[in-house]
Design a protein around this motif. Structure first.
Motif, PDB file in Angstrom:
ATOM      1  N   LEU A 223       0.785  -1.193  -0.056  1.00 37.56           N
ATOM      2  CA  LEU A 223       0.179  -0.029   0.135  1.00 37.56           C
ATOM      3  C   LEU A 223       0.926   1.179   0.211  1.00 37.56           C
ATOM      4  O   LEU A 223       0.499   2.266  -0.926  1.00 37.56           O
ATOM      5  N   ILE A 224       1.880   1.214   0.750  1.00 36.74           N
ATOM      6  CA  ILE A 224       2.779   2.313   0.487  1.00 36.74           C
ATOM      7  C   ILE A 224       3.483   2.549  -0.639  1.00 36.74           C
ATOM      8  O   ILE A 224       3.587   3.859  -1.195  1.00 36.74           O
ATOM      9  N   ASP A 225       3.791   1.629  -1.309  1.00 31.01           N
ATOM     10  CA  ASP A 225       4.347   1.730  -2.643  1.00 31.01           C
ATOM     11  C   ASP A 225       3.544   2.288  -3.608  1.00 31.01           C
ATOM     12  O   ASP A 225       3.779   3.107  -4.395  1.00 31.01           O
ATOM     13  N   HIS A 226       2.242   1.835  -3.514  1.00 34.61           N
ATOM     14  CA  HIS A 226       1.018   2.373  -4.484  1.00 34.61           C
ATOM     15  C   HIS A 226       0.824   3.607  -4.281  1.00 34.61           C
ATOM     16  O   HIS A 226       0.582   4.561  -5.137  1.00 34.61           O
ATOM     17  N   THR A 227       0.668   4.032  -2.854  1.00 34.24           N
ATOM     18  CA  THR A 227       0.420   5.571  -2.437  1.00 34.24           C
ATOM     19  C   THR A 227       1.435   6.460  -2.954  1.00 34.24           C
ATOM     20  O   THR A 227       1.309   7.737  -3.561  1.00 34.24           O
ATOM     21  N   ILE A 228       2.890   6.087  -2.834  1.00 36.53           N
ATOM     22  CA  ILE A 228       3.970   6.880  -3.102  1.00 36.53           C
ATOM     23  C   ILE A 228       4.051   7.160  -4.610  1.00 36.53           C
ATOM     24  O   ILE A 228       4.202   8.257  -5.097  1.00 36.53           O
TER      25      ILE A 228
ATOM     26  N   LEU B 299      -4.522   3.774 -15.984  1.00 39.76           N
ATOM     27  CA  LEU B 299      -4.786   3.042 -17.196  1.00 39.76           C
ATOM     28  C   LEU B 299      -3.504   2.671 -18.040  1.00 39.76           C
ATOM     29  O   LEU B 299      -3.822   1.586 -18.665  1.00 39.76           O
ATOM     30  N   LEU B 300      -2.910   3.659 -18.170  1.00 41.70           N
ATOM     31  CA  LEU B 300      -1.849   3.696 -19.101  1.00 41.70           C
ATOM     32  C   LEU B 300      -0.724   2.642 -18.712  1.00 41.70           C
ATOM     33  O   LEU B 300       0.460   3.169 -18.614  1.00 41.70           O
ATOM     34  N   ALA B 301      -0.883   1.470 -18.253  1.00 42.27           N
ATOM     35  CA  ALA B 301       0.098   0.444 -18.009  1.00 42.27           C
ATOM     36  C   ALA B 301       0.793   0.607 -16.883  1.00 42.27           C
ATOM     37  O   ALA B 301       1.971   0.574 -16.881  1.00 42.27           O
ATOM     38  N   ALA B 302       0.322   1.132 -15.792  1.00 42.71           N
ATOM     39  CA  ALA B 302       0.896   1.773 -14.701  1.00 42.71           C
ATOM     40  C   ALA B 302       1.546   0.477 -13.975  1.00 42.71           C
ATOM     41  O   ALA B 302       0.412  -0.422 -13.481  1.00 42.71           O
ATOM     42  N   PRO B 303       2.695   0.198 -13.612  1.00 43.57           N
ATOM     43  CA  PRO B 303       2.983  -0.973 -12.695  1.00 43.57           C
ATOM     44  C   PRO B 303       2.464  -0.822 -11.020  1.00 43.57           C
ATOM     45  O   PRO B 303       2.231  -1.818 -10.617  1.00 43.57           O
TER      46      PRO B 303
ATOM     47  N   GLU C 237       5.622   7.260 -17.896  1.00 43.04           N
ATOM     48  CA  GLU C 237       5.183   8.201 -16.669  1.00 43.04           C
ATOM     49  C   GLU C 237       4.857   9.659 -17.365  1.00 43.04           C
ATOM     50  O   GLU C 237       3.838  10.220 -16.761  1.00 43.04           O
ATOM     51  N   SER C 238       5.499  10.022 -18.418  1.00 40.19           N
ATOM     52  CA  SER C 238       5.164  11.416 -19.118  1.00 40.19           C
ATOM     53  C   SER C 238       3.751  11.227 -19.440  1.00 40.19           C
ATOM     54  O   SER C 238       3.133  12.236 -19.249  1.00 40.19           O
ATOM     55  N   ALA C 239       3.057  10.195 -19.911  1.00 43.66           N
ATOM     56  CA  ALA C 239       1.823  10.130 -20.462  1.00 43.66           C
ATOM     57  C   ALA C 239       0.947  10.282 -19.248  1.00 43.66           C
ATOM     58  O   ALA C 239      -0.160  11.024 -19.311  1.00 43.66           O
ATOM     59  N   LYS C 240       1.328   9.588 -18.055  1.00 49.27           N
ATOM     60  CA  LYS C 240       0.440   9.775 -16.847  1.00 49.27           C
ATOM     61  C   LYS C 240       0.083  10.921 -16.385  1.00 49.27           C
ATOM     62  O   LYS C 240      -0.742  11.470 -16.042  1.00 49.27           O
ATOM     63  N   VAL C 241       1.736  11.871 -16.215  1.00 54.21           N
ATOM     64  CA  VAL C 241       1.515  12.768 -15.691  1.00 54.21           C
ATOM     65  C   VAL C 241       0.836  13.945 -16.510  1.00 54.21           C
ATOM     66  O   VAL C 241       0.121  14.998 -16.135  1.00 54.21           O
TER      67      VAL C 241
ATOM     68  N   GLY D  86      -4.760   3.833  -8.507  1.00 57.48           N
ATOM     69  CA  GLY D  86      -5.425   3.271  -9.437  1.00 57.48           C
ATOM     70  C   GLY D  86      -5.271   2.004 -10.086  1.00 57.48           C
ATOM     71  O   GLY D  86      -6.259   1.315 -10.245  1.00 57.48           O
ATOM     72  N   ARG D  87      -3.942   1.800 -10.173  1.00 56.39           N
ATOM     73  CA  ARG D  87      -3.763   0.294 -10.712  1.00 56.39           C
ATOM     74  C   ARG D  87      -3.771  -0.723  -9.556  1.00 56.39           C
ATOM     75  O   ARG D  87      -4.600  -1.881 -10.029  1.00 56.39           O
ATOM     76  N   MET D  88      -3.794  -0.485  -8.348  1.00 53.74           N
ATOM     77  CA  MET D  88      -4.213  -1.484  -7.222  1.00 53.74           C
ATOM     78  C   MET D  88      -5.761  -1.712  -7.351  1.00 53.74           C
ATOM     79  O   MET D  88      -6.084  -2.852  -7.060  1.00 53.74           O
ATOM     80  N   MET D  89      -6.491  -0.663  -7.559  1.00 52.50           N
ATOM     81  CA  MET D  89      -8.003  -0.841  -7.536  1.00 52.50           C
ATOM     82  C   MET D  89      -8.461  -1.373  -8.731  1.00 52.50           C
ATOM     83  O   MET D  89      -9.538  -2.313  -8.541  1.00 52.50           O
ATOM     84  N   GLN D  90      -7.680  -1.399  -9.806  1.00 51.57           N
ATOM     85  CA  GLN D  90      -8.206  -2.028 -10.988  1.00 51.57           C
ATOM     86  C   GLN D  90      -7.822  -3.749 -11.020  1.00 51.57           C
ATOM     87  O   GLN D  90      -8.542  -4.336 -11.368  1.00 51.57           O
ATOM     88  N   SER D  91      -6.699  -3.883 -10.332  1.00 54.32           N
ATOM     89  CA  SER D  91      -6.171  -5.424 -10.207  1.00 54.32           C
ATOM     90  C   SER D  91      -7.033  -5.990  -9.058  1.00 54.32           C
ATOM     91  O   SER D  91      -7.612  -7.124  -9.359  1.00 54.32           O
ATOM     92  N   ALA D  92      -7.585  -5.214  -8.138  1.00 56.28           N
ATOM     93  CA  ALA D  92      -8.590  -5.677  -6.931  1.00 56.28           C
ATOM     94  C   ALA D  92      -9.886  -6.079  -7.657  1.00 56.28           C
ATOM     95  O   ALA D  92     -10.363  -6.869  -7.353  1.00 56.28           O
TER      96      ALA D  92
END
Length: 285
Positions: free
Chosen positions: A87-92, A230-234, A153-157, A238-244
């Protein structure tokens, strides 16, 4: 005997009214009132939080669905995420993307809004594009963003930046447009040049509007986070919620919602503190 018309009538001097004690002066009363209002607001925050948790628990119990997460389930998932570190990794990761997009959007939106509000040529060139892209949801732009910027990362930002910029530039532009012309004309009568008027009149008068735009931009940045990831974020909330969602881990989805809401609320309170310090001259209710 009536007094002579040419002579003033002498009246007995009235005793001077004693000054009120310092504790009851008008300057002291508003401070106590403001403190009392702050305490009452804090209690209302706590009360509405407890009420919301209670309603959520009741609805989850009444629904009688195994997938409906209850508050204890979310607390357990939150503890597991903090203990295991995911959770800390996803939050950061999400906090870094939101902060980068929000800061870049605000830094570009404020001068663009000033230009649109102060110069008619700039308004004619920029306002149509701003109004056009404001009606387009960031999710609809993701395919084009992938084509031009890839999936890094540039696309997500950039997706977050666009949401923050469009929210803040309109508020800044409206702030410049709403500056009272009386102040500007008075400054010109006193001999002030355009640069001085802009720095000493327009910018201070627009500051409350700018902070409103920044708060809206911050909310838009967090609201766009899930779409950006959604742009292939590792990693990322948001990525955590999609996987869940794929594995029906609804407790983790609620953990992501709680983290996004908590971080957004905390950042909004920080903006409010800065706004109060910079606009202490403004009269508010």
């Amino acid at each position: 005997m009536s007094p002579s018309p040419g002579k003033p009538v002498l009246q007995k001097a009235r005793p001077a009214t004693p000054e009120p004690p310092a504790a009851s002066t008008p300057a002291a009363r508003p401070r106590r009132a403001r403190g009392g209002r702050a305490d009452s607001v804090a209690w209302m925050y706590v009360a509405t939080f407890v009420l919301g948790i209670a309603l959520w628990w009741i609805v989850a119990e009444v629904t009688d669905n195994a997938l409906a997460p209850k508050p204890p389930d979310v607390v357990i998932a939150l503890g597991d995420g903090l203990r295991e570190g995911w959770l800390i990794d996803h939050t950061i990761a999400s906090l870094g993307r939101v902060a980068a997009g929000f800061v870049l959007g605000v830094l570009l939106a404020i001068p663009a809004g000033f230009l649109m509000g102060w110069y008619r040529v700039a308004r004619g060139m920029l306002e149509p594009w701003v109004q056009f892209f404001r009606t387009v949801p960031p999710l609809a732009l993701i395919p084009l963003v992938i084509v031009f910027l890839g999936i890094g990362e540039s696309a997500k930002v950039f997706v977050i930046f666009l949401a923050a910029f469009l929210s803040c530039v309109i508020a800044t532009f409206q702030g410049v447009r709403n500056v009272d012309l009386t102040y500007i004309n008075a400054a010109r009568v006193l001999g002030a040049k355009d640069g001085t008027i802009f720095a000493r009149v327009v910018i201070p008068a627009s500051t409350p509007y700018i902070f409103v735009g920044m708060r809206v931009a911050l909310g838009s940045s967090w609201a766009t986070l899930v779409a950006a990831e959604l742009l292939a974020a590792p990693t990322g909330l948001g990525r955590m919620m999609q996987s869940a969602q794929q594995f029906l881990q609804t407790d983790r989805i609620v953990v992501g919602v709680v983290m996004i809401g908590t971080l957004g609320f905390a950042m909004d309170r920080l903006l409010l503190i800065v706004e109060r310090r910079l606009t202490s001259w403004q009269e508010v209710r």
